[in-house]
Each structure stands twice: as C-alpha cells, then as structure tokens.
Design an enzyme around this catalytic site. Sequence first.
Site, short mmCIF file in Angstrom:
data_model
loop_
_atom_site.label_atom_id
_atom_site.label_comp_id
_atom_site.label_asym_id
_atom_site.label_seq_id
_atom_site.Cartn_x
_atom_site.Cartn_y
_atom_site.Cartn_z
N CYS A 478 27.33 -100.10 60.40
CA CYS A 478 25.95 -99.64 60.21
C CYS A 478 25.62 -99.39 58.73
O CYS A 478 24.53 -99.72 58.26
CB CYS A 478 25.66 -98.41 61.05
N ASP A 602 16.83 -98.35 62.38
CA ASP A 602 18.17 -98.14 62.94
C ASP A 602 18.99 -99.43 62.88
O ASP A 602 18.67 -100.42 63.55
CB ASP A 602 18.04 -97.66 64.38
N HIS A 604 21.80 -99.97 64.20
CA HIS A 604 22.67 -100.09 65.37
C HIS A 604 22.09 -101.02 66.44
O HIS A 604 22.73 -101.24 67.48
CB HIS A 604 22.93 -98.70 65.98
#
Length: 651
Positions: A478, A602, A604
């Site tokens: 990440c 994000d 992820h």
Amino acid sequence: MEKLSQDATVTVLRPKLLIPTKEPGLQWLIGSPFFPPFTVISAFRCIHYLENSSSPDYDKESDDARSLLLKGFDVIGALVAGSSDFEKSAREAINAACQLRKLLSDGRELRNEGTIGAVADLDTGHVHVFLSRSGDSTSVLSLASVVYKEHSEEYVWETGCLIRCQLPIKLPFFVPLGNPPDAERMFLRATEAAVAQLKDSQVVFMLERLNEGSSDVPEPIIIRGRELNFRVDLSDIKPVGEEASQDSDPKTLTCKNFCLKSKSSQTVISVENADIIQVSVLFNRSEKSPKSMAPVAEYFPALEEARLLVVDFELDVLCYAAKNLSLIHAVSELVIPALVHQLNSMKKAVLPKLLTECPQLHAYHFNPTGFVHPVTAIYELSYGETEMKQVEIRRSLHLRLGLPFDRPLLRVANALDFSKVKDNSGSNLRQKGLSLLKDVHIGIPSSGVSRGIVSLVQGSYEYHHYLQDGFDDSGWGCAYRSLQTIISWFRLQHYTSIEVPSHREIQQSLVEIGDKDPSFIGSREWIGAIELSFVLDKLLGVTCKIINVRSGAELPEKCRELALHFENQGTPVMIGGGVLAYTLLGVDYNESTGDCAFLILDPHYTGNDEHKKIINGGWCGWKKAVDSKGKNFFLHDKFYNLLLPQRPNMV
C-alpha cells in the site's frame, strides 16, 4: 481629445486585460485580423528596454514577438501599467504599439484599423482604454465601453483552426578555415537560398487533416508554388464565403474543408481539440526535358583550405487561421512567412556559434494557463532542462507571459502533443491498457462537515492501487502504491519526466542510497513515510515534511496544518500508521467547531479501474475521524506519520 460614439467598444477575450503586476511597465495587446477590430485576445509583457531608459528595445521585442506569436495574431495596441496621467500615457502606449507593429510588418504597408492605448491604475486595478483611428497618437479618442467576452476559448476555436508545418532543412556549405567572416557570409547565403526555395514556383505544399480519427476527412490537397501570391500581407485577404466549396480546386477551397463538421455536445472546445491542418513542403521534383541528355556535374575548385559544414534546422510552425480563409492564402500569407521568420530566428541563434559548437534548436508550442491560444518557444536542446541557461530562458518567458515562477509550465513535457489521434467528436482516443484513472475524487459527494472550508490537491494524479500491472502486492504494497500516486502527480505537473517506478525500482533506490541491504530487492517488506521521503529525494530531488502523531485520535488536530499544505503546496499526502497506508487528497475543516473530514484515496482497492465502482465502494471518499456509528477511521492505539511532499520552486 475626441469622444467616440456609444457603440464603439473594445472586446477582451482574456479574463483580465492586465497581466498581474505590482510594478509600472508596458504590455503588448494581441489581436487577430480574423476578428473584429479592437478585439484583444491576450497580452504580453514588454521585457526588453534600452539601457538606462524606460523606452522599449523594439528590435529585441520584435525578435521575441516573431518567435512567440503564432502567425495569424498581431500586436493591436499597448497598455501602460502604473500612471495617473491617463491620456498622456495612452498616447505613449499607442506610439509604442505602432513602432513595434511597423517592425513586425517587415516593411509592408499596415492596415489602418486603429490602435488601442490602455492605462492601468495599479492601486485600483481599473483600466482606462483609448483608441486611435489614425493608427498613431495624433488623434486619441476616449472609449465608451470594454466588453469581456465569456466562453472566449469556444469563440476562438469555433471561428478558427490551427495550421501546422514541420520542415527539416539541411544547409550544407563550404567554409574557409582561415577566414571566419567568410564562413558567416556563406552561411547567410545558404539561409537566403533556403528562403528563396520556399517561394519557388516549383515547390509543392500538401494539406491534409491532422486528426485522422474522423470519418469525414477529405483527401489531401496539393497547392503549387506558382499558384501562390507571396506578398505576405493579410490586409488584402478577402475570405471566401462561410460555406466551404465541395470541389477540389485549391482556389476555392477554404480551411473549413479540413475542419470537423460537428463535435460532440459534451466536448469542451479548446486548443486540445481544435481543428488542425497539417502542411507538408515537398521540394524534390523532376521536370520534363525536350530531349534526352546525361546528367551533368560542375566542379568548382576551392581557392583555399576549406571544410564542409552542415547546419540542421528542424522548423515547426503553428499558425492560426479563420475557417473561411482560402487555403491558398493560408499557405502564402501564414505558413510561408512563419517558416521564414522561424528560420531567421534560428539563424540568429546559430550565427555566433557557427564555427564552435552549433546549437541544436527546436520549436515547441505551449498553451499556458490564462491564454486562449498557443505560443511558441525555441529551445536549445544541447542544454539540459535544469541547466541554468535553459532555466533563465524559461524564466524570461514566464515574466513575459505573466506566469508564476514556482512551477514548470513551459518545459518540453508541457508542450502540446499533436501526435494524439482524435475521434469524430474531437476527443482524444484512449489507448486501452496504457492509461490509469486520473483525478478520481472529482465529483464525489460532500463531506458532511457543516460550514467547513475544503482544501484539495492541486492538479492531476493517477490512482495506483493493489494488483495493478499484473503485480500481486496485496497485503504489503500500500505504501508503494501511495508513493506511485505521489510520483504520478509530479509527472503530470511536469516537475519530472521519469516513469512512475515499479516496486522493485523503489526498492533498488533505497538500496542504492544505503538505507536497505541488497536482500531488500524483490522482498515483500513494508516501507513507510521515511522511506518514501528518501525515494522522492533520490528520484525527483523533492524534499518532504513529516508530521508525527502518537495516536490516530490526534490527526484531527493536524487539519489546520494539512489545509495550509494543500493550499500552498497542493501535493498528495501519504498517511502511514500501523500496517496501513493511505493517500490523502484534501481536508474539509471548520476552524470554529473543529469538525473535519479527510479525503482518502485508498490504495488497498483490488478491483478493476471503474470510477463508479471505486466511488460507490468508498475507495475514494470523505472519511470522518469518527463516523456516525462511532467507529474510528484512524486507530487510537497506533502512531501515524504523514508525508507532505514540498512543491519545488522552479520553472
């Protein structure tokens, strides 16, 4: 002083007539013969003055204007900034504009459509506009009104189109080794011969539409030199009717024949999707001879020791033409003069270094912020973009165009790219598999912060997330993906031309600076804010500020500092804490109540690059530190590091 009638107006297409300045000075007002008289399209600052004088150096200003201005645009007036005697200053502005126009006319007779003289009060910002119908300052008229036209880009590009011509020229000539003045004379003679060849009756110009994606592209048109009128004078041009002719006779065809008949209603009309006509110059020819004969070669012995010198010019000119302008006039009155001017500009740059290190020159076209039309800059490619001489060239261009000095807007990477194929609507065709989603936060719902002030990332970025590029980094990559998003921002803002590095290249950088052991390369080890700062410094020369907080509960206390970052620096921020890393794109903050929200991108996410799916799934959206259900987005038992990349102060 006379008074104009109430219907006399100056129309301004630039959002503000005055280039922002706090100092007195002179600015040139730019118009076009294809627009109604007294229509101001843009303004350039005068930057060359005679030594110990407030009078412009007209020779240097005219040289710069020829290089910078597209053929099809002219100086139609001048503006004096910082004066209280409005009429006197207006006369000075009109006289200055007339002198510059005379030099730019190359000796041809100017049209007598009048000249604008404007005076700006630096204290109030108000601009007083005067006109001279006679073309000089003997009769100055006060102006009834100034009209600022909305949707100026649409007006410019619905009215006209771009004409582009690229022409490589090779100038071989022999120079005597012991007599430099003779070398200069031979070089000048060779350039004069090249200019004469452009005007030769046997030269051929081929015109075709550059945007190949359209289904209604006409066949290329051939125009021969003997069909042209080389007076280089737009004043007598009488464009044919608005409707383009359907036959193939170059004498009746107009630029409109090569323009799209319609564009998508959703297309924003701008330089990026303007109609473009490509012109190719063909010199090679064979002529019929009345009788057969063998080739003949003549030999001229050199009188002294000499060597062959070859100077290469890569001419690249861009012109602006009304769509109803005939193609013959477009070539003879725009393209050929533009080629001659650019060749002469390059000749002046080459001459001082002719016998030492001949410079590599290239013309680039830019459409900087605030301008509705492109400008051209000639760069010497032998300098690196970060070398001081090239920086000073760009700095002077920023000064002239009124551009900020803390960001690159005129680097090679900023140049207009005419290689992109466009579809029937004028939109760029996306090559599947090569592009990532950009600016996914645009259009997302509001944060829910009452009376908050939103501070966002400035400019574009790409969304990098798990599993992209067929690479499985789920569970450990990440921070790498956040770093890739940050580097993409610097690429898209043209601070760097390096490719966004892969995970392995990021690891290699950390090994090279000694932060990691060689075994780190190819591993799945996490990295954090400190490692990201090392990589940004090594690969981009970018410094970073790091904010440490002991707990996720403290992050709302940093909102004021983060808001200042987005307002002043505008770069994406990486937030790392515990085992997670996020990219922060903005904050919404109410200073009175302390209520705030964080705009999180994000990394992820593991799905396809579908904008709707990303937004609906909350992978890009506003996050409260504590949501409506009392759940903490940032963990209270974990520390967090925030990486704030600093925007380089550079041009």
